[in-house]
Scaffold this motif. Structure first.
Motif, short mmCIF file in Angstrom:
data_model
loop_
_atom_site.label_atom_id
_atom_site.label_comp_id
_atom_site.label_asym_id
_atom_site.label_seq_id
_atom_site.Cartn_x
_atom_site.Cartn_y
_atom_site.Cartn_z
N GLU A 67 0.74 -0.96 0.08
CA GLU A 67 -0.03 -0.07 0.03
C GLU A 67 0.81 1.08 0.06
O GLU A 67 0.43 2.11 -0.52
N GLN A 114 0.36 4.23 -2.71
CA GLN A 114 0.36 5.69 -2.55
C GLN A 114 1.66 6.39 -3.49
O GLN A 114 1.33 7.45 -3.98
N THR A 153 -0.03 10.27 -3.70
CA THR A 153 -0.59 10.37 -2.54
C THR A 153 0.20 10.09 -1.44
O THR A 153 -0.32 10.08 -0.30
N HIS A 154 1.38 9.90 -1.54
CA HIS A 154 2.30 9.56 -0.20
C HIS A 154 2.63 10.82 0.42
O HIS A 154 2.66 12.14 -0.01
N ALA A 206 -2.96 11.60 4.53
CA ALA A 206 -2.26 10.37 3.70
C ALA A 206 -2.57 8.96 4.40
O ALA A 206 -2.61 8.04 3.85
N VAL A 266 -6.01 7.84 3.10
CA VAL A 266 -5.68 7.27 1.62
C VAL A 266 -4.92 5.87 1.56
O VAL A 266 -5.37 5.18 1.00
N LYS A 267 -3.96 5.90 2.60
CA LYS A 267 -3.09 4.51 2.66
C LYS A 267 -4.16 3.34 2.99
O LYS A 267 -4.07 2.26 2.36
#
Length: 828
Positions: A177, A181, A186-187, A205, A208-209
């Protein structure tokens, strides 16, 4: 050139001047030492040029050097560390191309991946090199690959060229995952560079993760990367950032990243090439209650003292905008500007700067670096931005692939299979074998100092030929050496897949031609010399690219492999001896004009893949005419719709397109034909063929001809008789069928003249118009799988597989066959 983020008033007043009163004089551009300023200008872009040349990777990174500008107050130089020097809040607005678009900073992804590799314990050198390899693998991944497999592909490429301990470290600690990201940008490290504040980025974040982790553990992960990437970014923008002041900035940045990746994956390259114009844009807000005077050097001074590397500064534009959007100063420094330029930065105003640099030549260089230092000493550290072009060297390239069964699955046993690569000539259309290709020796693991390059599993030593094992699961690799001309455009090879000696498989030969080179991207065309199907896969992951014509273009030899489907002798493919069978019987072996003959066809699927789109082509004997109202088909005791079409003696029976036969299933088709006087002119031979499509590979299967021979007589022969009989399960081994002993349907009996008879649903059969005399019948045990002949305790003569019957003129003779279930070859 100014971007949309810079105010554009209708009127501009350009001013210049010297120090007035206590006004501070600053010369140059000023950069703070915050994390955002130091990292905001990292960029990585990969692009392809014309084939036969190198593939450069452009990297823009941040750094610092000695200040080249001084600060004065009332004519006196002041201390850089003085508390009075509060004008240090330089903001980076990004790097834009000549069209005004933000250059996608793919270096963000490299840095984020490098940070993660360092965090799990990888040493700095390995983390730096493998993070670049990982992102390059991502950029070279075809768009059709699923999200899950894209992530796994990147992790696999990161592990290459590392020690076993390092590979284990990555496998055990680098979470899927987290890589997801990074690839979706999106990291948290990337979001910070998009403008998300430090205090908010962790929570955003993390959410999102967790969403990515859920996708990877569910069926959603099997969807294409583009679909999941859009879903994740939408999840970020529409749920986590909704209403945030930086939402639009993040959205624009993600859009630019996605567009750039699409360009690279479509092999269009990027917008950055030799001669490209790149604009470094910054702003300097004055949030103090004092006015400052800024002094900018000439381009010649800036080129000499601030720029290194093959690039040219073409202009430096500036604009000062007050908080009421009016312009206090604006101008452009060009090569014609002879003196330094000064202008005022009033209180509550902001200065914007755009430095236009033309990228120099990329030809015949191993690497290229352009550094721009626009430092000053108005407090904080100056910023040096470097545009570095790293040329990817083209070493050993791997055209890999797999040997699979006809339905795309693994073979049960690969023992004894070998794959070899031969040289050949393109001038001979038969592509003769001209000796094995001499491949460069490799090794796993890589032992330093012996000049032997690292190999690639499963062919660790780059052996030719390469012998498969079951552990390889049909996978092979051959590393071609660019230094030896093995990847030159126009080179031809023949890939030979040889089965074990005495096996049931055919040898396959695939012609391979290198047709294009674009740096490290090698394109070859593979053509099956036998015309059989070929498929494509990516790092052992099958993609939606299949050709039934036996010709396939592979656009990246390293990331896309060739999948070869092996076929067997006697129409036997890997999955089964034959994939579909058709059997034809008639209700008589002789007829005269006016008689009606009933034909029965049985079609059975033997393929491991479902088969549909079934069509039977039947060629009637001369003088026989189809009776159209006597055409019936049946599957598992249920009628089937049949579409009948005729063209002379050719009759086509078409089953519904959605009707599918699974492995082992069969259906029956019965039709009638009437004998006409023209039948004397023919040979009475009836031919039947069947064709269908395998649903998994969309390739055709077929069988035939199934033949029945009918003897045409001038009239009914008075002394002809009838043969009858049955095939049944004999439970008490007495040779007679009794209540509770069922008949065996679809059993086949061969007569001495080659004609076949098939039993009906009750195990009965009969043949009319048989000439008198002795006749022999043999039970085909393959037509009754799971059964063997039943012993007869009373008549030894009936313990054989054949029967002999004497038919009297006009009489009736019987040939019965008793069977019993067999387990492991023993009669039960």
């Amino acid at each position: 050139m100014w971007s949309s983020v810079v105010p554009m008033p209708s009127s501009v007043a350009q001013t210049s001047g010297t120090s007035v009163g206590s006004t501070r004089i600053c010369q140059g551009l000023f950069f703070n030492n915050t994390r955002e300023a130091n990292i905001a200008n990292n960029a990585f872009v990969t692009f392809n040029r014309v084939f036969g040349q190198v593939t450069p990777d452009i990297v823009v990174s941040g750094g610092a050097s000695t200040p080249i500008i001084q600060v004065f107050q009332e004519g006196q130089e002041i201390d850089l560390n003085s508390d009075d020097n509060i004008l240090n809040q330089v903001q980076t607005l990004g790097i834009r191309d000549e069209n005004g678009n933000i250059v996608p900073n793919l270096g963000y992804a490299i840095d984020a991946l490098e940070t993660e590799l360092l965090a799990i314990g990888l040493d700095a050198a390995a983390a730096e090199s493998q993070s670049l390899i990982g992102i390059q693998a991502f950029l070279n991944t075809p768009e059709q690959i699923s999200f899950e497999n894209t992530v796994l592909n990147v992790i696999q490429r990161i592990q290459q060229n590392l020690t076993a301990a390092q590979q284990t470290l990555i496998a055990d600690n680098l979470a899927d995952e987290v890589v997801g990201q990074i690839l979706t940008f999106t990291h948290p490290d990337i979001l910070i560079r998009f403008g998300v504040p430090d205090g908010e980025v962790v929570a955003i974040a993390t959410t999102v993760k967790n969403r990515i982790q859920s996708i990877l553990f569910n069926i959603e992960g099997s969807e294409d990367f583009d679909i999941i990437n859009a879903e994740i970014q939408s999840f970020l923008l529409d749920n986590q950032l909704v209403g945030k002041p930086y939402q639009d900035t993040v959205r624009t940045s993600l859009e630019n990243f996605n567009q750039e990746i699409d360009r690279i994956q479509d092999q269009q390259g990027t917008s950055l090439l030799s001669g490209s114009e790149v604009f470094f844009e910054y702003s300097l807000p004055n949030e103090t209650d004092e006015s400052y005077e800024l002094r900018l050097p000439t381009l010649a001074e800036l080129q000499a003292s601030g720029l290194t590397g093959p690039g040219t500064i073409e202009e430096l534009a500036y604009r000062v905008v007050r908080d009421d959007d009016s312009v206090a100063a604006e101008g452009t420094i060009t090569s014609d500007t002879a003196d330094a330029t000064t202008f005022f930065l009033p209180e509550d105003a902001e200065a914007f700067f755009s430095v236009k640099v033309q990228v120099g030549s990329l030809n015949n260089v191993d690497d290229l670096n352009i550094s721009l230092n626009l430092g000053g000493n108005c407090g904080g550290a100056q910023q040096e931005q470097s545009l570095t072009i790293v040329v990817s060297e083209l070493g050993l390239v791997d055209p890999f692939g797999e040997i699979r069964s006809c339905d795309g699955g693994l073979l049960e046993d690969y023992t004894g299979f070998q794959v070899a690569l031969y040289n050949t000539s393109s001038n001979d259309p038969t592509f003769p074998l001209q000796g094995l290709t001499d491949l460069t020796l490799t090794e796993i693991p890589d032992i330093g100092g012996n000049n032997i390059p690292l190999g690639l599993a499963p062919n660790d030593e780059n052996a030719n030929p390469f012998f498969l094992t079951n552990a390889d699961q049909g996978r092979y690799t051959f590393l071609l050496d660019n230094a030896r001309g093995q990847l030159d455009v126009g080179r031809n090879y023949v890939l030979v897949v040889s089965p074990p000696p005495g096996s049931n498989f055919l040898q396959r030969r695939i012609h391979i031609e290198i047709i294009q080179r674009q740096g490290s991207i090698v394109t070859y065309q593979a053509t099956a010399i036998d015309g059989s199907p070929l498929g494509a896969l990516t790092n052992a992951i099958q993609i939606d690219q299949f050709t039934a014509q036996g010709t396939l273009t592979v656009t990246d030899a390293e990331s896309v492999g060739l999948r070869i489907f092996a076929f067997t002798l006697s129409s036997i493919e890997i999955c089964q001896a034959e994939e579909i069978s058709i059997t034809k019987v008639g209700d008589r072996i002789a007829a005269e004009p006016g008689d009606t003959v009933l034909y029965r066809l049985n079609v059975r699927s033997l393929s491991s893949s479902p088969v549909n789109t079934l069509v039977i082509d039947d060629v009637l004997p001369t003088g026989l005419v189809l009776v159209e109202d006597v055409v019936k088909a049946q599957f598992e005791d249920q009628p089937l719709e049949v579409t009948v079409s005729r063209n002379g003696r050719n009759v086509e029976f078409q089953l519904p397109p959605d009707f599918t036969l699974e492995t082992g299933e069969s259906f029956d088709l019965v039709y009638a034909a009437q004998v006409t006087p023209d039948g004397f002119r023919g040979d009475g031979e009836n031919l039947a063929f069947v064709e269908g499509l395998k649903t998994r590979t969309n390739t055709s299967v077929g069988d035939g001809p199934a033949i029945h021979r009918l003897r045409i007589e001038p009239g009914i022969v008075a002394d002809c008789g009838t043969l009858i009989g049955r095939v049944f399960v004999d439970k008490n081994f007495d040779g007679h069928q009794q209540p509770g002993e069922p008949g065996i349907p679809n059993a086949v009996i061969f007569l001495e003249d080659g004609n076949r008879i098939m039993t009906d649903a009750d195990g009965l059969y009969s043949v009319a118009n048989v000439l008198p005399g002795y006749h022999t019948g043999i039970l085909d045990l393959e037509s009754v799988p799971g059964y063997d002949l039943a012993p007869n305790r009373y008549f030894i003569a009936e313990n054989g597989q054949s029967r002999v019957a004497r038919l009297e003129p006009g009489g009736l003779a019987r040939m019965n066959f008793a069977v019993t279930p067999a387990i492991d070859g023993e009669v039960q």
